[in-house]
Design a protein around this motif. Structure first.
Motif, PDB file in Angstrom:
ATOM      1  N   SER A 120       0.741  -1.359   0.009  1.00 12.55           N
ATOM      2  CA  SER A 120       0.110  -0.230   0.091  1.00 12.55           C
ATOM      3  C   SER A 120       0.817   1.276  -0.027  1.00 12.55           C
ATOM      4  O   SER A 120       1.834   1.408   0.784  1.00 12.55           O
ATOM      5  N   ASN A 121       0.572   2.146  -0.814  1.00 12.96           N
ATOM      6  CA  ASN A 121       1.170   3.477  -0.818  1.00 12.96           C
ATOM      7  C   ASN A 121       0.463   4.517   0.161  1.00 12.96           C
ATOM      8  O   ASN A 121       1.025   5.481   0.371  1.00 12.96           O
ATOM      9  N   LEU A 122      -0.484   3.854   0.778  1.00 16.86           N
ATOM     10  CA  LEU A 122      -1.154   4.829   1.993  1.00 16.86           C
ATOM     11  C   LEU A 122      -0.815   4.583   3.369  1.00 16.86           C
ATOM     12  O   LEU A 122      -1.271   4.772   4.195  1.00 16.86           O
ATOM     13  N   PHE A 123       0.474   3.913   3.442  1.00 15.83           N
ATOM     14  CA  PHE A 123       0.895   3.671   4.840  1.00 15.83           C
ATOM     15  C   PHE A 123       1.234   4.745   5.417  1.00 15.83           C
ATOM     16  O   PHE A 123       1.209   4.779   6.904  1.00 15.83           O
ATOM     17  N   VAL A 124       1.462   5.929   4.795  1.00 17.14           N
ATOM     18  CA  VAL A 124       1.653   7.160   5.502  1.00 17.14           C
ATOM     19  C   VAL A 124       0.639   7.735   6.588  1.00 17.14           C
ATOM     20  O   VAL A 124       0.742   8.452   7.427  1.00 17.14           O
ATOM     21  N   PHE A 125      -0.644   7.260   5.732  1.00 15.04           N
ATOM     22  CA  PHE A 125      -1.712   7.503   6.680  1.00 15.04           C
ATOM     23  C   PHE A 125      -2.246   6.200   7.370  1.00 15.04           C
ATOM     24  O   PHE A 125      -2.772   6.644   8.641  1.00 15.04           O
ATOM     25  N   GLU A 126      -2.202   5.169   6.994  1.00 16.23           N
ATOM     26  CA  GLU A 126      -2.750   3.992   7.555  1.00 16.23           C
ATOM     27  C   GLU A 126      -1.933   3.345   8.338  1.00 16.23           C
ATOM     28  O   GLU A 126      -2.205   2.445   9.375  1.00 16.23           O
ATOM     29  N   GLN A 127      -0.693   3.452   8.124  1.00 17.86           N
ATOM     30  CA  GLN A 127       0.514   2.747   9.121  1.00 17.86           C
ATOM     31  C   GLN A 127       1.784   3.666   9.242  1.00 17.86           C
ATOM     32  O   GLN A 127       2.850   3.182   8.787  1.00 17.86           O
ATOM     33  N   PRO A 128       1.437   4.817   9.961  1.00 23.60           N
ATOM     34  CA  PRO A 128       2.495   5.799   9.979  1.00 23.60           C
ATOM     35  C   PRO A 128       3.587   5.071  10.897  1.00 23.60           C
ATOM     36  O   PRO A 128       4.874   5.521  10.752  1.00 23.60           O
ATOM     37  N   SER A 129       3.475   3.964  11.781  1.00 24.81           N
ATOM     38  CA  SER A 129       4.646   3.480  12.361  1.00 24.81           C
ATOM     39  C   SER A 129       5.591   2.750  11.762  1.00 24.81           C
ATOM     40  O   SER A 129       6.813   2.510  12.153  1.00 24.81           O
ATOM     41  N   LEU A 130       5.571   2.668  10.131  1.00 28.89           N
ATOM     42  CA  LEU A 130       6.336   1.821   9.618  1.00 28.89           C
ATOM     43  C   LEU A 130       7.498   2.561   9.325  1.00 28.89           C
ATOM     44  O   LEU A 130       8.774   2.098   9.200  1.00 28.89           O
ATOM     45  N   GLU A 674     -10.654   1.327 -20.092  1.00 27.13           N
ATOM     46  CA  GLU A 674      -9.598   0.583 -19.028  1.00 27.13           C
ATOM     47  C   GLU A 674     -10.457   0.715 -17.496  1.00 27.13           C
ATOM     48  O   GLU A 674     -11.377   1.468 -17.326  1.00 27.13           O
ATOM     49  N   MET A 675     -10.040  -0.072 -16.708  1.00 25.51           N
ATOM     50  CA  MET A 675     -10.345  -0.298 -15.378  1.00 25.51           C
ATOM     51  C   MET A 675      -9.656  -0.567 -14.442  1.00 25.51           C
ATOM     52  O   MET A 675      -8.722  -1.361 -14.539  1.00 25.51           O
ATOM     53  N   ALA A 676      -9.904   0.005 -13.187  1.00 25.76           N
ATOM     54  CA  ALA A 676      -8.995  -0.147 -11.904  1.00 25.76           C
ATOM     55  C   ALA A 676      -9.830   0.020 -10.895  1.00 25.76           C
ATOM     56  O   ALA A 676     -10.870   0.789 -10.675  1.00 25.76           O
ATOM     57  N   VAL A 677      -9.354  -0.618  -9.610  1.00 24.32           N
ATOM     58  CA  VAL A 677     -10.291  -0.601  -8.485  1.00 24.32           C
ATOM     59  C   VAL A 677      -9.182  -0.067  -7.336  1.00 24.32           C
ATOM     60  O   VAL A 677      -8.127  -0.440  -7.198  1.00 24.32           O
ATOM     61  N   ALA A 678      -9.467   0.987  -6.692  1.00 25.03           N
ATOM     62  CA  ALA A 678      -8.665   1.753  -5.564  1.00 25.03           C
ATOM     63  C   ALA A 678      -8.509   0.881  -4.406  1.00 25.03           C
ATOM     64  O   ALA A 678      -9.555   0.340  -3.937  1.00 25.03           O
ATOM     65  N   ARG A 679      -7.178   0.925  -3.887  1.00 27.79           N
ATOM     66  CA  ARG A 679      -7.290   0.042  -2.408  1.00 27.79           C
ATOM     67  C   ARG A 679      -8.170   0.791  -1.345  1.00 27.79           C
ATOM     68  O   ARG A 679      -8.087   2.047  -1.074  1.00 27.79           O
ATOM     69  N   PRO A 680      -8.896  -0.059  -0.750  1.00 30.43           N
ATOM     70  CA  PRO A 680      -9.950   0.747   0.379  1.00 30.43           C
ATOM     71  C   PRO A 680      -9.191   1.343   1.291  1.00 30.43           C
ATOM     72  O   PRO A 680      -7.938   1.267   1.676  1.00 30.43           O
ATOM     73  N   VAL A 681      -9.746   2.446   2.035  1.00 29.22           N
ATOM     74  CA  VAL A 681      -9.323   3.405   2.984  1.00 29.22           C
ATOM     75  C   VAL A 681     -10.176   3.360   4.166  1.00 29.22           C
ATOM     76  O   VAL A 681     -11.368   3.211   4.038  1.00 29.22           O
ATOM     77  N   SER A 682      -9.801   3.410   5.163  1.00 22.30           N
ATOM     78  CA  SER A 682     -10.404   3.267   6.551  1.00 22.30           C
ATOM     79  C   SER A 682     -10.976   4.503   6.932  1.00 22.30           C
ATOM     80  O   SER A 682     -10.800   5.583   6.199  1.00 22.30           O
TER      81      SER A 682
END
Length: 886
Positions: A120-130, A674-682
């Motif tokens: 996930s490229n969203l770790f800065v929001f979803e997993q800041p402890s990384l 073209e079609m793509a599905v976004a990674r879900p966000v909490s």
């Protein structure tokens, strides 16, 4: 003895030595043949011969690769000792060039990148402890000791030394020189303890004359490279990262890049090509002779020739000769038909060839006007541009011919017809590939002039070096038909002095090549504090960065052609519409076409409340406040560790299609849907594509999510209506207009199965796309871009590793640790497209990203079978056979 006989003798003697020893034995084994080929004996030299094969043979002995069998030491040493022939380098590491030490593993680091392998490229929001839990030292990365930090990809520079031993037998009739295509940076070179010179800029070629200092027996070239301090805004690499060459000529010779080829005119009847030749006399007495040029078509048939008297060239002097050759029924070079001719240029004394050059070139013309835009061979063309930095992902800065060709070929096949060499001159390998593939290059000089962007960058040397470096840049590129536009700089900060310095550079460039238009990257309209509006007054093409309108610029300069050499992925529709709607706008170049290391974390999207606003946003960098807001989009820290790459390319680090390019295909009209599905966000939020940051999304309906999870589905299409189905059941129909900018968005409750989108225009189906839920990972499969390679060290196979289910389908978001081994060849590097998975590129172990990883395989120096094996715990392994031939 004629030239062909001399070359047969040379090759026979060379074959007596192992490949790795040949460069050391070159004079001992073949000096007699080389002296004959160079014309050092007037009575026995080869007679004038128009045979192209013979000329190519001559060139293979005149200029030879100097890349093999160097020794390397990482660290600081005293130049008064390390430059000497007798210095003990027996403990140094043996290697072949090109080489980049910044991509190599550091000592004492972690050996497993599992902690940062999540996709996930969203770790800065979803997993800041990384950021805190990531290993602080692993592979080439060190989170604490890196000087360039996020700008240069969290790697280390420092000082390194190279030494090469070679045997040679000098002759009064010879001149011997060494050429370096690229050394990053601040290099010093010695031959047998004699200092030859210092070269600060890491991207221009330079040559040294070795002749006065060569001796019989063992000779040693020593090179010190210093990549110290903050000196770059992106990953630069460290070392002799491009090719090296040894050239042996007669004393009456053509210097490096001493032949210039320019199409003077082009019509249906043929072309007129101006040929300028510089001849230098390196002897102690004057010499007289003549110059002959011959052109051959792609089949090897001579199509034109001319000869001019050279007259007398004084000792130690040089003289220019101009010839004009007519090519009947010429085949113009273009992206659609990249036709290449070959020029053979000879220097003769009494019909004896003293020196000759073989040069590929293309016949083409290029002009710009505000009325007609960019005209290639008299026909309008719009530039679909990609910004590309010089690094090669897992290979670091190492420039191999096959790698450069593969990258450009990938971009060309994806619809790009132009590449900007951001922000430095390209390698010769890239120029050659662009010529052959039909890619128009926007060839750029430098990222700064006399005002710094970092404390230790090129601004320290600009005043003393710019004229020498501009000369090296232009001469190395001028004969390549792929070079369509010169760019004298990128985003110059010194607004007050920009006009004066820019005008000087323009004058210098035009004195070396007047056949191409010149621009300056971001010359107007980047950030107001960076540039003066007067920049556009002295360039041939005006340029803006990251804007949605040319109205102000066109009003100020109505007779000027304009382009946008940097644009946002998130505003692709708006940027391209500016090109198609305005004749005076000639092209758009996305930042970036190919992902690169450094400027870490550029592709982080925004998170906004679900259904709260537009899914794409544009924040122009027209003020310092906006720039700061953009930089703080990821929770206040732009690209925190473990980010090491920008992540914003249409293609990722290993050349796999990124989701933003799916959108671009539709915007360009190359794809209907073209079609793509976004990674879900909490937390009731959704992603917003924002400037450089595109959606973190996949062409996937395989998600580790509970059934019923709301998923954001993006359908990119030029249609006016979309029907979306799940397992054959219609979920929703949606109409689109131009205001939707080719994006149709849907909320879909996740349920495994088949997601299908059908696109219609005026009631007629124009395309459909399906995404099918896969099973669990079951096996690995291997594929390569080539099945056979030569034994050249420039050869490279790109072996793609894919994680598949039991039915052989790619598992789109699979993360597994893949182990790759190679027998009969060399694993040069291994990597993935994950821009924040810090790990080794050299260990043969890497976590897959989006179900993929890439192994870069080089042949050994002998022919035979190469076997690549990939394995992963719990999965069926895979084997691929390649071959290496002489």
């Amino acid at each position: 003895m004629d030239l062909n006989t001399a070359m047969r003798l040379y090759r026979t003697r060379m074959s007596e030595f192992p490949v790795g020893q040949r460069i050391k034995q070159v004079a001992i084994a073949g000096v007699a043949a080389l002296l004959v080929a160079c014309g050092s004996n007037d009575s026995n030299g080869p007679k004038m011969d128009s045979d192209l094969a013979a000329a190519n043979d001559f060139m293979s002995s005149r200029t030879r690769s100097f890349d093999e069998d160097w020794k390397f030491y990482k660290g600081s040493l005293g130049a008064d000792q390390a430059s000497l022939v007798g210095f003990d380098d027996s403990g140094w590491r043996r290697l072949d060039l090109p080489h980049d030490w910044s991509i190599e593993d550091l000592e004492g680091g972690s050996t497993d990148g599992a902690a940062t392998s999540q996709p996930s490229n969203l770790f800065v929001f979803e997993q800041p402890s990384l950021t805190a839990s990531a290993p602080q030292r692993i592979g080439p990365y060190d989170a604490k000791l890196t000087e360039g930090d996020r700008q240069t990809g969290r790697v280390l520079g420092g000082e390194g030394w190279y030494r090469k031993h070679f045997a040679f037998t000098p002759s009064d009739k010879q001149r011997v020189s060494v050429r370096f295509d690229g050394v990053y940076q601040n290099s010093d070179v010695w031959i047998n303890g004699q200092h030859l010179g210092f070269h600060p800029y890491g991207y221009t070629e330079f040559t040294y004359d070795l002749t006065p200092y060569l001796k019989s027996g063992d000779n040693v070239i020593a090179v010190r490279v210093q990549n110290i301090g903050k000196n770059s805004r992106w990953y630069s690499g460290s070392g002799i990262y491009r090719h090296t060459w040894l050239t042996t000529t007669d004393t009456l010779n053509i210097p490096v890049y001493g032949v210039g080829l320019t199409t003077q005119s082009l019509s249906a009847n043929g072309a007129s090509v101006n040929t300028t030749v510089t001849v230098q006399n390196s002897s102690s007495a004057s010499q007289a002779g003549s110059v002959r040029a011959m052109f051959f078509d792609a089949d090897g048939t001579e199509v034109g020739s001319a000869r001019a008297d050279l007259g007398s060239v004084a000792a130690g002097a040089a003289k220019d000769v101009a010839l004009t050759l007519n090519v009947p029924n010429a085949h113009p070079w273009s992206p659609d038909t990249p036709y290449l001719y070959t020029a053979v240029v000879q220097v003769m004394v009494n019909d004896t060839i003293k020196d000759q050059i073989v040069e590929k070139f293309g016949v083409r013309t290029i002009q710009v006007s505000a009325t007609d835009g960019l005209l290639l061979n008299g026909k309008p063309i719009k530039l679909r541009g990609a910004n590309v930095h010089h690094d090669n992902g897992p290979l670091g800065a190492v420039s191999l011919d096959d790698q450069e060709r593969w990258r450009l070929s990938t971009l060309k096949n994806a619809g790009f017809n132009s590449v900007r060499t951001a922000h430095n001159p390209p390698s010769q390998a890239m120029l050659k590939a662009a010529d052959e593939l039909g890619v128009i290059l926007l060839d750029e000089f430098v990222d700064m002039w006399d005002v710094q962007k970092n404390d230790n960058d090129y601004h320290l040397y600009f005043a003393d070096w710019w004229q020498k470096d501009v000369t090296a840049w232009i001469l190395a590129s001028r004969n390549h038909p792929s070079v369509g536009i010169w760019s004298i700089a990128n985003e110059i900060y010194d607004a007050g002095a920009a006009e004066s310095i820019g005008a000087q550079l323009m004058t210098k460039v035009r004195s070396l090549d007047g056949s191409r238009p010149i621009m300056q990257g971001g010359g107007q309209g980047i950030i107001d504090r960076f540039n003066s509006p007067t920049t556009a007054s002295y360039v041939d093409i005006g340029d803006i960065h990251y804007q949605l309108s040319f109205a102000k610029e066109h009003q100020a300069f109505p007779n000027k052609t304009w382009m946008q050499s940097e644009s946002y992925p998130a505003a692709a529709y708006d940027h391209w519409k500016l090109v198609t709607d305005n004749n005076f706008v000639i092209g758009d170049f996305v930042w970036a076409g190919w992902d690169y290391m450094g400027e870490a974390g550029m592709n982080v999207p925004r998170l906004i409340p679900a259904d709260s606003g537009s899914e794409t946003a544009f924040l122009g960098l027209t003020s310092q406040a906006n720039a700061q807001a953009f930089g703080s989009q990821a929770g206040g820290v732009w690209g925190p560790y473990p980010w090491f790459a920008a992540g914003d390319g249409d293609f990722d680090l290993i050349g796999q299609v990124a989701p933003q390019h799916l959108y671009r295909r539709v915007v360009w009209g190359d794809s209907q849907i073209e079609m793509a599905v976004a990674r879900p966000v909490s937390g009731g939020r959704q992603q917003q594509a924002f400037n450089f940051g595109w959606f973190d999304e996949l062409e996937s309906w395989t998600w580790d999510q509970p059934e019923g999870t709301k998923m954001r589905v993006h359908v990119y299409t030029s249609a006016d209506k979309i029907d979306l189905f799940l397992d054959g059941n219609l979920l929703e129909s949606r109409t689109l207009s131009d205001s939707d900018k080719r994006i149709g968005s849907f909320w879909v409750a996740y349920h495994p199965g088949t997601l299908r989108a059908v696109a219609y225009r005026n009631g007629t189906e124009i395309g459909r796309k399906e995404l099918v839920t896969t099973e669990a990972p079951a096996a690995l499969v291997l594929s390569a871009d080539v099945q056979s390679m030569s034994t050249s060290r420039d050869s490279l196979a790109h072996v793609l590793v894919q994680v598949v289910d039991a039915q052989g389908r790619l598992v789109p978001d699979a993360v597994v640790r893949v182990n790759v081994s190679v027998s009969g060849g060399e694993l040069a590097a291994m990597g993935s497209g994950n821009a924040h998975n810090v790990d080794s590129f050299k260990s043969g172990k890497r976590y897959s990203y989006h179900g993929k990883a890439m192994a870069y395989v080089r042949p050994s120096k002998t022919p035979g079978k190469i076997v690549v094996t990939a394995s992963a715990d719990g999965l069926r392994s895979a084997t691929l056979e390649l071959s290496a031939r002489n």
